[in-house]
Design a protein around this motif. Structure first.
Motif, PDB file in Angstrom:
ATOM      1  N   UNK A   1       0.742  -1.213  -0.037  1.00 20.69           N
ATOM      2  CA  UNK A   1       0.100  -0.136  -0.010  1.00 20.69           C
ATOM      3  C   UNK A   1       0.823   1.190  -0.053  1.00 20.69           C
ATOM      4  N   UNK A   2       2.067   1.227   0.835  1.00 22.56           N
ATOM      5  CA  UNK A   2       2.780   2.204   0.906  1.00 22.56           C
ATOM      6  C   UNK A   2       4.270   2.067   0.616  1.00 22.56           C
ATOM      7  N   UNK A   3       4.601   1.772  -0.626  1.00 20.87           N
ATOM      8  CA  UNK A   3       5.998   1.493  -1.249  1.00 20.87           C
ATOM      9  C   UNK A   3       6.981   2.487  -0.918  1.00 20.87           C
ATOM     10  N   UNK A   4       6.604   3.478  -0.341  1.00 25.49           N
ATOM     11  CA  UNK A   4       7.718   4.467  -0.143  1.00 25.49           C
ATOM     12  C   UNK A   4       8.296   4.339   1.159  1.00 25.49           C
ATOM     13  N   UNK A   5       7.801   3.376   1.906  1.00 26.47           N
ATOM     14  CA  UNK A   5       8.189   3.002   3.323  1.00 26.47           C
ATOM     15  C   UNK A   5       9.423   2.270   3.111  1.00 26.47           C
ATOM     16  N   UNK A   6       9.503   1.530   1.917  1.00 25.65           N
ATOM     17  CA  UNK A   6      10.877   0.747   1.619  1.00 25.65           C
ATOM     18  C   UNK A   6      11.920   1.522   1.723  1.00 25.65           C
TER      19      UNK A   6
END
Length: 128
Positions: free
Chosen positions: A49-54
């Motif tokens: 859902x939030x790929x920017x977390x990686x």
């Protein structure tokens, strides 16, 4: 990332969580085993859902390629699952060995008692 990639990631994470919950519901998986799988599924769903977390986590961890961080976390999760299963396997092996030993001892006692019952009766009274 394309929209299809986002959707595929979300579907894969939801499918993994659904399988784990269904296995729990059917008593095919115990809760203590499901904890790590649910953790992985929830992490996968959050990342989908939030790929920017990686990217953010990779920056904090000092990892240049965010995908390497995903692989590392996945492998660490699988190692924890293997350690948990190894620990439980060792416990079960010990219990099985103990039960086999107790069963063998009980079998020996039963055979000894059967031999005593089947032995010819000897008259111990004096015949004069």
């Amino acid at each position: 990332m394309s929209t299809a990639t986002y959707i595929f990631g979300i579907i894969a994470a939801v499918a993994a969580l659904t399988v784990v919950v269904e296995l729990l519901r059917r008593n095919r998986l115990r809760e203590r085993h499901a904890v790590w799988w649910i953790t992985g599924g929830i992490l996968g769903l959050i990342i989908a859902i939030f790929p920017s977390i990686v990217d953010w986590a990779a920056g904090i961890a000092g990892v240049e390629v965010p995908t390497n961080l995903v692989f590392f976390v996945s492998i660490a999760l699988l190692v924890l699952i293997c350690v948990q299963h190894s620990s439980e396997l060792t416990t079960l092996e010990d219990k099985t060995r103990r039960l086999n030993e107790e069963s063998a001892l009980l079998t020996m006692r039963v055979r000894a008692l059967e031999d005593q019952l089947n032995a010819p009766l000897t008259d111990t009274s004096d015949k004069e």
